[in-house]
Scaffold this motif. Structure first.
Motif, PDB file in Angstrom:
ATOM      1  N   ALA A 135      12.060  -0.613 -17.340  1.00  0.00           N
ATOM      2  CA  ALA A 135      12.213  -0.730 -15.883  1.00  0.00           C
ATOM      3  C   ALA A 135      11.688  -2.073 -15.399  1.00  0.00           C
ATOM      4  CB  ALA A 135      11.483   0.418 -15.185  1.00  0.00           C
ATOM      5  N   GLU A 136      10.565  -2.537 -15.949  1.00  0.00           N
ATOM      6  CA  GLU A 136      10.003  -3.837 -15.554  1.00  0.00           C
ATOM      7  C   GLU A 136      10.903  -4.981 -16.015  1.00  0.00           C
ATOM      8  OE1 GLU A 136       5.222  -2.791 -15.646  1.00  0.00           O
ATOM      9  OE2 GLU A 136       6.254  -3.284 -17.531  1.00  0.00           O
ATOM     10  N   ARG A 137      11.460  -4.864 -17.204  1.00  0.00           N
ATOM     11  CA  ARG A 137      12.393  -5.891 -17.703  1.00  0.00           C
ATOM     12  C   ARG A 137      13.612  -5.975 -16.790  1.00  0.00           C
ATOM     13  NH1 ARG A 137      12.765  -4.772 -24.250  1.00  0.00           N
ATOM     14  NH2 ARG A 137      10.517  -4.670 -24.581  1.00  0.00           N
ATOM     15  N   THR A 138      14.153  -4.812 -16.446  1.00  0.00           N
ATOM     16  CA  THR A 138      15.328  -4.769 -15.567  1.00  0.00           C
ATOM     17  C   THR A 138      15.019  -5.435 -14.241  1.00  0.00           C
ATOM     18  OG1 THR A 138      16.131  -2.762 -16.641  1.00  0.00           O
ATOM     19  CG2 THR A 138      16.960  -3.210 -14.419  1.00  0.00           C
ATOM     20  N   GLN A 139      13.854  -5.132 -13.676  1.00  0.00           N
ATOM     21  CA  GLN A 139      13.473  -5.729 -12.393  1.00  0.00           C
ATOM     22  C   GLN A 139      13.316  -7.240 -12.528  1.00  0.00           C
ATOM     23  OE1 GLN A 139      13.087  -3.944  -9.292  1.00  0.00           O
ATOM     24  NE2 GLN A 139      13.457  -6.076  -8.755  1.00  0.00           N
ATOM     25  N   TYR A 140      12.672  -7.689 -13.600  1.00  0.00           N
ATOM     26  CA  TYR A 140      12.452  -9.123 -13.807  1.00  0.00           C
ATOM     27  C   TYR A 140      13.779  -9.866 -13.910  1.00  0.00           C
ATOM     28  CZ  TYR A 140      10.423 -13.463 -15.456  1.00  0.00           C
ATOM     29  OH  TYR A 140      10.064 -14.787 -15.556  1.00  0.00           O
ATOM     30  N   LEU A 141      14.678  -9.346 -14.716  1.00  0.00           N
ATOM     31  CA  LEU A 141      15.973 -10.013 -14.897  1.00  0.00           C
ATOM     32  C   LEU A 141      16.812  -9.958 -13.628  1.00  0.00           C
ATOM     33  CD1 LEU A 141      16.717  -8.861 -18.541  1.00  0.00           C
ATOM     34  CD2 LEU A 141      15.922 -11.118 -17.790  1.00  0.00           C
ATOM     35  N   THR A 142      16.711  -8.874 -12.886  1.00  0.00           N
ATOM     36  CA  THR A 142      17.406  -8.783 -11.593  1.00  0.00           C
ATOM     37  C   THR A 142      16.851  -9.828 -10.629  1.00  0.00           C
ATOM     38  OG1 THR A 142      17.914  -6.440 -11.873  1.00  0.00           O
ATOM     39  CG2 THR A 142      17.883  -7.280  -9.617  1.00  0.00           C
ATOM     40  N   ASP A 143      15.533  -9.912 -10.545  1.00  0.00           N
ATOM     41  CA  ASP A 143      14.912 -10.904  -9.656  1.00  0.00           C
ATOM     42  C   ASP A 143      15.306 -12.323 -10.061  1.00  0.00           C
ATOM     43  OD1 ASP A 143      13.717  -8.829  -8.272  1.00  0.00           O
ATOM     44  OD2 ASP A 143      11.689  -9.218  -9.019  1.00  0.00           O
ATOM     45  N   MET A 144      15.338 -12.579 -11.358  1.00  0.00           N
ATOM     46  CA  MET A 144      15.726 -13.896 -11.858  1.00  0.00           C
ATOM     47  C   MET A 144      17.135 -14.257 -11.384  1.00  0.00           C
ATOM     48  SD  MET A 144      15.789 -15.051 -15.872  1.00  0.00           S
ATOM     49  CE  MET A 144      17.256 -14.116 -16.241  1.00  0.00           C
ATOM     50  N   THR A 145      18.060 -13.299 -11.463  1.00  0.00           N
ATOM     51  CA  THR A 145      19.437 -13.601 -11.060  1.00  0.00           C
ATOM     52  C   THR A 145      19.586 -13.689  -9.546  1.00  0.00           C
ATOM     53  OG1 THR A 145      20.100 -11.274 -11.214  1.00  0.00           O
ATOM     54  CG2 THR A 145      20.435 -12.644 -13.164  1.00  0.00           C
ATOM     55  N   LEU A 146      18.744 -12.984  -8.798  1.00  0.00           N
ATOM     56  CA  LEU A 146      18.770 -13.146  -7.335  1.00  0.00           C
ATOM     57  C   LEU A 146      18.366 -14.564  -6.958  1.00  0.00           C
ATOM     58  CD1 LEU A 146      17.310  -9.742  -6.078  1.00  0.00           C
ATOM     59  CD2 LEU A 146      19.607 -10.641  -5.645  1.00  0.00           C
ATOM     60  N   ILE A 147      17.392 -15.114  -7.661  1.00  0.00           N
ATOM     61  CA  ILE A 147      17.007 -16.512  -7.419  1.00  0.00           C
ATOM     62  C   ILE A 147      18.206 -17.410  -7.736  1.00  0.00           C
ATOM     63  CG2 ILE A 147      15.500 -18.415  -8.125  1.00  0.00           C
ATOM     64  CD1 ILE A 147      13.354 -16.204  -8.760  1.00  0.00           C
ATOM     65  N   GLY A 148      18.895 -17.143  -8.846  1.00  0.00           N
ATOM     66  CA  GLY A 148      20.095 -17.913  -9.187  1.00  0.00           C
ATOM     67  C   GLY A 148      21.146 -17.823  -8.099  1.00  0.00           C
ATOM     68  N   ASP A 149      21.346 -16.622  -7.555  1.00  0.00           N
ATOM     69  CA  ASP A 149      22.315 -16.452  -6.463  1.00  0.00           C
ATOM     70  C   ASP A 149      21.917 -17.273  -5.240  1.00  0.00           C
ATOM     71  OD1 ASP A 149      23.836 -14.664  -7.962  1.00  0.00           O
ATOM     72  OD2 ASP A 149      22.923 -12.883  -7.062  1.00  0.00           O
ATOM     73  N   ALA A 150      20.621 -17.321  -4.939  1.00  0.00           N
ATOM     74  CA  ALA A 150      20.145 -18.097  -3.790  1.00  0.00           C
ATOM     75  C   ALA A 150      20.361 -19.595  -4.014  1.00  0.00           C
ATOM     76  CB  ALA A 150      18.668 -17.801  -3.524  1.00  0.00           C
ATOM     77  N   MET A 167      17.991 -10.509  -1.185  1.00  0.00           N
ATOM     78  CA  MET A 167      17.119  -9.386  -1.528  1.00  0.00           C
ATOM     79  C   MET A 167      17.358  -8.220  -0.570  1.00  0.00           C
ATOM     80  SD  MET A 167      13.677 -11.603  -2.351  1.00  0.00           S
ATOM     81  CE  MET A 167      12.535 -10.221  -2.321  1.00  0.00           C
ATOM     82  N   LYS A 168      17.449  -8.526   0.705  1.00  0.00           N
ATOM     83  CA  LYS A 168      17.682  -7.492   1.717  1.00  0.00           C
ATOM     84  C   LYS A 168      19.039  -6.827   1.494  1.00  0.00           C
ATOM     85  CE  LYS A 168      17.956  -6.842   6.695  1.00  0.00           C
ATOM     86  NZ  LYS A 168      17.992  -7.485   7.998  1.00  0.00           N
ATOM     87  N   ASN A 169      20.085  -7.638   1.275  1.00  0.00           N
ATOM     88  CA  ASN A 169      21.437  -7.105   1.062  1.00  0.00           C
ATOM     89  C   ASN A 169      21.545  -6.287  -0.226  1.00  0.00           C
ATOM     90  OD1 ASN A 169      22.259  -8.307   3.422  1.00  0.00           O
ATOM     91  ND2 ASN A 169      23.199 -10.070   2.416  1.00  0.00           N
ATOM     92  N   ALA A 170      20.673  -6.570  -1.187  1.00  0.00           N
ATOM     93  CA  ALA A 170      20.686  -5.831  -2.452  1.00  0.00           C
ATOM     94  C   ALA A 170      19.860  -4.545  -2.364  1.00  0.00           C
ATOM     95  CB  ALA A 170      20.156  -6.723  -3.575  1.00  0.00           C
ATOM     96  N   GLY A 171      19.341  -4.263  -1.158  1.00  0.00           N
ATOM     97  CA  GLY A 171      18.552  -3.050  -0.972  1.00  0.00           C
ATOM     98  C   GLY A 171      17.135  -3.190  -1.477  1.00  0.00           C
ATOM     99  N   TYR A 172      16.678  -4.402  -1.617  1.00  0.00           N
ATOM    100  CA  TYR A 172      15.328  -4.689  -2.070  1.00  0.00           C
ATOM    101  C   TYR A 172      14.345  -4.161  -1.035  1.00  0.00           C
ATOM    102  CZ  TYR A 172      12.245  -7.601  -4.996  1.00  0.00           C
ATOM    103  OH  TYR A 172      11.328  -8.057  -5.882  1.00  0.00           O
ATOM    104  N   ASP A 173      13.406  -3.323  -1.442  1.00  0.00           N
ATOM    105  CA  ASP A 173      12.403  -2.781  -0.532  1.00  0.00           C
ATOM    106  C   ASP A 173      11.372  -3.869  -0.250  1.00  0.00           C
ATOM    107  OD1 ASP A 173      10.456  -1.429   0.851  1.00  0.00           O
ATOM    108  OD2 ASP A 173      10.143   0.125  -0.671  1.00  0.00           O
ATOM    109  N   MET A 174      11.474  -4.477   0.915  1.00  0.00           N
ATOM    110  CA  MET A 174      10.630  -5.615   1.271  1.00  0.00           C
ATOM    111  C   MET A 174       9.188  -5.210   1.562  1.00  0.00           C
ATOM    112  SD  MET A 174      12.914  -7.936   0.916  1.00  0.00           S
ATOM    113  CE  MET A 174      12.451  -9.450   1.706  1.00  0.00           C
ATOM    114  N   THR A 175       8.910  -3.912   1.657  1.00  0.00           N
ATOM    115  CA  THR A 175       7.540  -3.476   1.983  1.00  0.00           C
ATOM    116  C   THR A 175       6.753  -3.109   0.749  1.00  0.00           C
ATOM    117  OG1 THR A 175       8.261  -1.176   2.245  1.00  0.00           O
ATOM    118  CG2 THR A 175       8.274  -2.563   4.222  1.00  0.00           C
ATOM    119  N   ASP A 176       7.401  -2.970  -0.392  1.00  0.00           N
ATOM    120  CA  ASP A 176       6.735  -2.501  -1.597  1.00  0.00           C
ATOM    121  C   ASP A 176       6.831  -3.551  -2.699  1.00  0.00           C
ATOM    122  OD1 ASP A 176       5.492  -0.812  -3.458  1.00  0.00           O
ATOM    123  OD2 ASP A 176       7.419  -0.058  -4.153  1.00  0.00           O
TER     124      ASP A 176
END
Length: 160
Positions: A58-73, A150-159
């Motif tokens: 789960a942590e790996r998935t989150q890390y790689l997802t976050d990495m690609t969101l940065i790429g998208d930005a 992050m917001k559009n991807a449903g990223y929980d900005m409070t947690d």
């Protein structure tokens, strides 16, 4: 003056790292120390781990997802030809991913090779060193786009 560089993750956690764009679930998104290739960013894993393999699935998935969101930005901000991702950890022994924009204006002999094939004196020239004056608008734009993605991807900005 740049003592924060000795502890990039700790200084990010303390709010002392000037390159931090946003805290993500898996770490800190930061703009790179040099902007030889405009938009270069790094994802500093947090909490600190020595490799991707130390993380749960789960942590790996989150890390790689976050990495690609940065790429998208970066794509949204800089309109590069492509994004290169690398997790090397040969010099700094903590989890961090390099996220690099690659451009059609690069010389043909460099387009098909990793950016570290550029001469060091070119990549690390003083003219490309990050400063708020030179690259603050770029950092702000990438951050704005990253927060929106992050917001559009449903990223929980409070947690985080």
């Amino acid at each position: 003056m740049d003592s924060w560089k000795n502890d990039r993750i700790g200084s990010a956690e303390r709010g002392e790292n000037p390159t931090v764009m946003v805290k993500m679930k898996s770490g800190f998104a930061v703009i790179g120390d040099n902007q030889f290739l405009p938009g270069y960013c790094v994802l500093l894993g947090y909490p600190m781990a020595s490799s991707l393999n130390e993380l749960t699935m789960a942590e790996r998935t989150q890390y790689l997802t976050d990495m690609t969101l940065i790429g998208d930005a970066i794509i949204k901000t800089c309109n590069p030809l492509r994004i290169n991702y690398s997790i090397l950890m040969n010099l700094d022994h903590y989890l961090h991913a390099h996220i690099e924009a690659r451009y059609d204006w690069e010389p043909d002999e460099n387009k098909l090779r990793p950016s570290y094939f550029y001469p060091k004196e070119q990549r690390y020239s003083k003219q490309y060193e990050y400063s708020e004056e030179k690259y603050g608008e770029l950092k702000e734009s990438i951050t704005k786009n990253l927060l929106e993605l992050m917001k559009n991807a449903g990223y929980d900005m409070t947690d985080d």
